[in-house]
Design an enzyme around this catalytic site. Structure first.
Site, mmCIF file in Angstrom:
data_model
loop_
_atom_site.group_PDB
_atom_site.id
_atom_site.type_symbol
_atom_site.label_atom_id
_atom_site.label_comp_id
_atom_site.label_asym_id
_atom_site.label_seq_id
_atom_site.Cartn_x
_atom_site.Cartn_y
_atom_site.Cartn_z
ATOM 1 N N ARG A 118 3.473 -4.821 17.570
ATOM 2 C CA ARG A 118 2.878 -4.867 18.918
ATOM 3 C C ARG A 118 3.844 -5.469 19.925
ATOM 4 N N GLY A 155 -6.472 11.377 3.363
ATOM 5 C CA GLY A 155 -7.871 11.011 3.101
ATOM 6 C C GLY A 155 -7.820 9.689 2.342
ATOM 7 N N TYR A 193 -9.382 11.966 9.770
ATOM 8 C CA TYR A 193 -10.321 12.096 10.894
ATOM 9 C C TYR A 193 -9.586 12.306 12.214
ATOM 10 N N GLY A 231 0.799 -1.234 0.000
ATOM 11 C CA GLY A 231 0.000 0.000 0.000
ATOM 12 C C GLY A 231 0.827 1.277 0.000
ATOM 13 N N LEU A 232 0.418 2.203 0.842
ATOM 14 C CA LEU A 232 1.080 3.511 0.891
ATOM 15 C C LEU A 232 2.504 3.388 1.430
ATOM 16 N N ARG A 267 4.421 -7.977 9.140
ATOM 17 C CA ARG A 267 4.286 -9.334 9.673
ATOM 18 C C ARG A 267 4.540 -10.411 8.628
ATOM 19 N N ASP A 289 6.156 -8.067 14.276
ATOM 20 C CA ASP A 289 4.849 -7.554 14.697
ATOM 21 C C ASP A 289 5.122 -6.360 15.602
HETATM 22 C C1 HXC Z 1 -15.217 -6.776 13.910
HETATM 23 C C2 HXC Z 1 -13.140 -7.767 13.813
HETATM 24 C C3 HXC Z 1 -13.058 -7.512 12.427
HETATM 25 C C4 HXC Z 1 -14.166 -6.844 11.805
HETATM 26 C C5 HXC Z 1 -11.256 -8.540 13.046
HETATM 27 N N1 HXC Z 1 -12.006 -8.408 14.141
HETATM 28 N N2 HXC Z 1 -11.864 -7.999 11.984
HETATM 29 N N3 HXC Z 1 -14.200 -7.410 14.538
HETATM 30 N N4 HXC Z 1 -15.207 -6.500 12.598
HETATM 31 N N5 HXC Z 1 -14.164 -6.562 10.507
HETATM 32 C C6 HXC Z 1 -11.698 -8.897 15.489
HETATM 33 C C7 HXC Z 1 -11.489 -10.403 15.514
HETATM 34 O O1 HXC Z 1 -12.710 -11.092 15.615
HETATM 35 C C8 HXC Z 1 -10.665 -10.556 16.793
HETATM 36 O O2 HXC Z 1 -11.439 -10.472 17.943
HETATM 37 C C9 HXC Z 1 -9.804 -9.304 16.791
HETATM 38 O O3 HXC Z 1 -10.451 -8.361 15.918
HETATM 39 C C10 HXC Z 1 -8.422 -9.548 16.251
HETATM 40 O O4 HXC Z 1 -8.541 -10.157 14.984
HETATM 41 P P1 HXC Z 1 -7.392 -11.047 14.360
HETATM 42 O O5 HXC Z 1 -7.750 -11.333 12.940
HETATM 43 O O6 HXC Z 1 -7.050 -12.194 15.252
HETATM 44 O O7 HXC Z 1 -6.178 -9.996 14.501
HETATM 45 P P2 HXC Z 1 -4.906 -9.756 13.686
HETATM 46 O O8 HXC Z 1 -4.510 -10.995 12.920
HETATM 47 O O9 HXC Z 1 -3.953 -9.180 14.616
HETATM 48 O O10 HXC Z 1 -5.354 -8.682 12.572
HETATM 49 C C11 HXC Z 1 -5.491 -7.324 12.848
HETATM 50 C C12 HXC Z 1 -6.649 -6.669 12.072
HETATM 51 C C13 HXC Z 1 -6.557 -7.003 10.557
HETATM 52 C C14 HXC Z 1 -6.577 -5.177 12.349
HETATM 53 C C15 HXC Z 1 -7.954 -7.235 12.612
HETATM 54 O O11 HXC Z 1 -7.619 -6.343 9.868
HETATM 55 C C16 HXC Z 1 -5.255 -6.592 9.944
HETATM 56 O O12 HXC Z 1 -4.299 -7.369 9.976
HETATM 57 N N6 HXC Z 1 -5.124 -5.373 9.358
HETATM 58 C C17 HXC Z 1 -3.859 -4.865 8.820
HETATM 59 C C18 HXC Z 1 -4.021 -4.053 7.578
HETATM 60 C C19 HXC Z 1 -5.079 -2.948 7.593
HETATM 61 O O13 HXC Z 1 -6.004 -3.002 8.407
HETATM 62 N N7 HXC Z 1 -4.982 -2.003 6.652
HETATM 63 C C20 HXC Z 1 -5.917 -0.912 6.547
HETATM 64 C C21 HXC Z 1 -5.312 0.353 7.023
HETATM 65 S S1 HXC Z 1 -6.287 1.696 6.427
HETATM 66 P P3 HXC Z 1 -11.868 -11.789 18.800
HETATM 67 O O14 HXC Z 1 -12.581 -11.234 19.984
HETATM 68 O O15 HXC Z 1 -12.739 -12.590 17.879
HETATM 69 O O16 HXC Z 1 -10.587 -12.506 19.136
HETATM 70 C C22 HXC Z 1 -6.468 2.871 7.608
HETATM 71 C C23 HXC Z 1 -7.169 4.188 7.325
HETATM 72 C C24 HXC Z 1 -8.112 4.222 6.156
HETATM 73 O O17 HXC Z 1 -6.049 2.723 8.683
HETATM 74 C C25 HXC Z 1 -9.030 5.434 6.188
HETATM 75 C C26 HXC Z 1 -9.801 5.855 4.994
HETATM 76 C C27 HXC Z 1 -10.068 5.001 3.790
HETATM 77 P P1 NAP Z 2 -2.070 -1.488 4.119
HETATM 78 O O1 NAP Z 2 -1.444 -1.751 2.783
HETATM 79 O O2 NAP Z 2 -2.953 -2.532 4.689
HETATM 80 O O3 NAP Z 2 -0.902 -1.139 5.124
HETATM 81 C C1 NAP Z 2 -0.810 -1.561 6.432
HETATM 82 C C2 NAP Z 2 0.535 -2.226 6.623
HETATM 83 O O4 NAP Z 2 0.754 -2.442 8.012
HETATM 84 C C3 NAP Z 2 0.678 -3.577 5.932
HETATM 85 O O5 NAP Z 2 1.877 -3.602 5.191
HETATM 86 C C4 NAP Z 2 0.742 -4.581 7.073
HETATM 87 O O6 NAP Z 2 1.603 -5.663 6.730
HETATM 88 C C5 NAP Z 2 1.332 -3.716 8.186
HETATM 89 N N1 NAP Z 2 0.956 -4.186 9.508
HETATM 90 C C6 NAP Z 2 -0.287 -4.381 9.989
HETATM 91 N N2 NAP Z 2 -0.253 -4.860 11.234
HETATM 92 C C7 NAP Z 2 1.054 -4.945 11.555
HETATM 93 C C8 NAP Z 2 1.740 -5.369 12.722
HETATM 94 N N3 NAP Z 2 1.082 -5.793 13.786
HETATM 95 N N4 NAP Z 2 3.095 -5.322 12.722
HETATM 96 C C9 NAP Z 2 3.774 -4.904 11.616
HETATM 97 N N5 NAP Z 2 3.171 -4.485 10.499
HETATM 98 C C10 NAP Z 2 1.828 -4.516 10.450
HETATM 99 O O7 NAP Z 2 -2.935 -0.162 4.095
HETATM 100 P P2 NAP Z 2 -2.600 1.334 3.592
HETATM 101 O O8 NAP Z 2 -3.883 1.875 3.112
HETATM 102 O O9 NAP Z 2 -1.411 1.359 2.710
HETATM 103 O O10 NAP Z 2 -2.248 2.052 4.979
HETATM 104 C C11 NAP Z 2 -0.965 2.611 5.222
HETATM 105 C C12 NAP Z 2 -1.086 3.723 6.242
HETATM 106 O O11 NAP Z 2 -1.878 4.772 5.718
HETATM 107 C C13 NAP Z 2 -1.764 3.294 7.535
HETATM 108 O O12 NAP Z 2 -1.149 3.944 8.622
HETATM 109 C C14 NAP Z 2 -3.166 3.795 7.359
HETATM 110 O O13 NAP Z 2 -3.819 4.003 8.580
HETATM 111 C C15 NAP Z 2 -2.902 5.081 6.620
HETATM 112 N N6 NAP Z 2 -4.067 5.604 5.909
HETATM 113 C C16 NAP Z 2 -4.484 5.014 4.760
HETATM 114 C C17 NAP Z 2 -5.558 5.561 4.080
HETATM 115 C C18 NAP Z 2 -6.045 4.989 2.779
HETATM 116 O O14 NAP Z 2 -7.025 5.481 2.259
HETATM 117 N N7 NAP Z 2 -5.388 3.996 2.220
HETATM 118 C C19 NAP Z 2 -6.224 6.669 4.600
HETATM 119 C C20 NAP Z 2 -5.776 7.222 5.790
HETATM 120 C C21 NAP Z 2 -4.688 6.692 6.434
HETATM 121 P P3 NAP Z 2 1.365 -7.129 7.368
HETATM 122 O O15 NAP Z 2 -0.090 -7.405 7.264
HETATM 123 O O16 NAP Z 2 2.244 -8.020 6.547
HETATM 124 O O17 NAP Z 2 1.848 -7.026 8.770
#
Ligand code: HXC
Ligand code: NAP
Length: 283
Positions: free
Chosen positions: A68, A192, A148, A20-21, A41, A66
């Protein structure tokens, strides 16, 4: 706009740099001469991203980690130092987010997002900040938040992210003052909507919703990755040396669209404006 050696000699640790970004920033920063170390990860996206950067002539390493887990962060930073000698720049782009009705969230769902975004950013910032302070070397940090957070509004349906990103913004501003005396500079970018697989798959439930989001946007388009990557390059470079504790919104005016009381009038057709203008002319 940028000299091709703008970031020559810099060694950048970027979390979330495999996708992504984060990946778009890493590619651009490498083009401008920086060495990149990617953390995330999953190994496969990191490996592919590093290969892409190296193929384009850049220097790049990676480690799975990770954010965290503070011990895993320490190990990844040590690996980066082993490869580059030292790291002088940190980009916190790793994040987690999803849409949900807040009353349905489990404690673990809240903890997962806050753990990645707020705790993860803290662990990386502290690990590198401590090293820079001990070595009396300058450092630069860029945190990726969201519009936001910058608006101070937060957002419904992404409450864990809204809380965590607000915390990251507070951390950015607080440390910008506390660590300025150590020559450590911290800023944030508040994007955004920028299409990425990670964000779109978790936050944009349908094509119709995507269209609605685009149509509501004042510029009727989403962000382009190069627009954000160039802003990151500027904020990390010495060209922005006096910018500290700042949060730059890059959203084409999206958040302001909802803020002005009369902004919905952008939807009023010209014919309606003309009718109203005629009506108020003296007869
Ligand atoms: C409700 C959810 C859920 C969902 C997961 N959970 N997805 N609950 N709705 N859609 C719950 C699970 O049931 C679990 O709770 C807990 O969250 C942890 O889930 P896991 O899958 O075990 O966690 P993990 O593997 O650590 O994954 C973390 C994650 C996942 C955040 C849930 O989505 C992820 O890996 N995301 C990384 C990439 C990402 O999100 N990119 C977007 C960034 S964009 P329980 O109780 O069941 O154990 C951004 C801004 C965008 O930030 C803004 C504008 C467009
Ligand atoms: P993305 O591709 O899903 O990026 C998230 C990255 O974080 C992934 O490479 C993921 O890799 C890594 N990550 C998630 N959990 C992690 C963990 N526990 N430890 C280490 N790495 C972890 O999404 P994106 O849209 O490019 O987002 C990038 C940034 O921009 C984020 O901070 C997001 O909040 C911000 N942002 C995005 C938007 C948008 O519209 N796209 C808007 C506002 C803000 P792994 O899953 O392999 O760990």
């Amino acid at each position: 706009m940028f000299q091709s050696d703008l970031l020559k000699g810099r060694a950048i640790f970027i979390t979330g740099g495999g996708t992504g970004l984060g990946l778009s920033m890493a590619v651009r920063l490498a083009e401008l001469g920086a060495k990149l170390f990617l953390a995330g990860r999953r190994e496969e996206p990191l490996r592919q991203a590093a290969e892409k950067i190296r193929k384009a002539g850049g220097e790049c390493g990676y480690a799975t980690c990770d954010v965290r887990d503070p011990a895993a962060v320490e190990a990844a930073i040590t690996a980066a130092e082993t490869q580059f000698g030292r790291v002088d720049t940190l980009v916190n782009s790793a994040a987690g987010n999803f849409i949900a009705r807040t009353e349905k969230l489990s404690p673990n769902a809240f903890a997962a997002v806050v753990g990645i975004v707020l705790h993860g950013t803290f662990h990386c910032t502290l690990a590198l900040g401590r090293r820079w302070i001990a070595a009396r070397q300058p450092g630069t940090v860029l945190n990726i938040v969201t519009n936001y957070a910058a608006a101070g509004s937060g957002s419904g349906f992404v409450v864990p992210s809204a809380c965590a990103k607000a915390g990251v913004l507070a951390m950015t501003r607080s440390l910008a003052v506390e660590w300025a005396r150590y020559n450590i500079r911290l800023n944030a970018i508040a994007p955004g909507p920028f299409p990425t697989e990670g964000a779109w798959s978790r936050l944009i439930p349908t094509k119709e919703y995507e269209e609605r989001l685009r149509n509501y946007h004042p510029m009727k388009r989403f962000g382009r990755h190069e627009e954000l990557a160039n802003l990151a390059a500027y904020l990390l470079s010495e060209q922005s040396a006096y910018i500290n504790g700042e949060c730059m919104v890059i959203d084409g005016g999206q958040w302001l669209r909802g803020a002005g009381e009369f902004n919905d009038l952008v939807e009023l057709p010209d014919a309606m404006w003309e009718k109203m203008e005629q009506a108020r002319k003296p007869r």
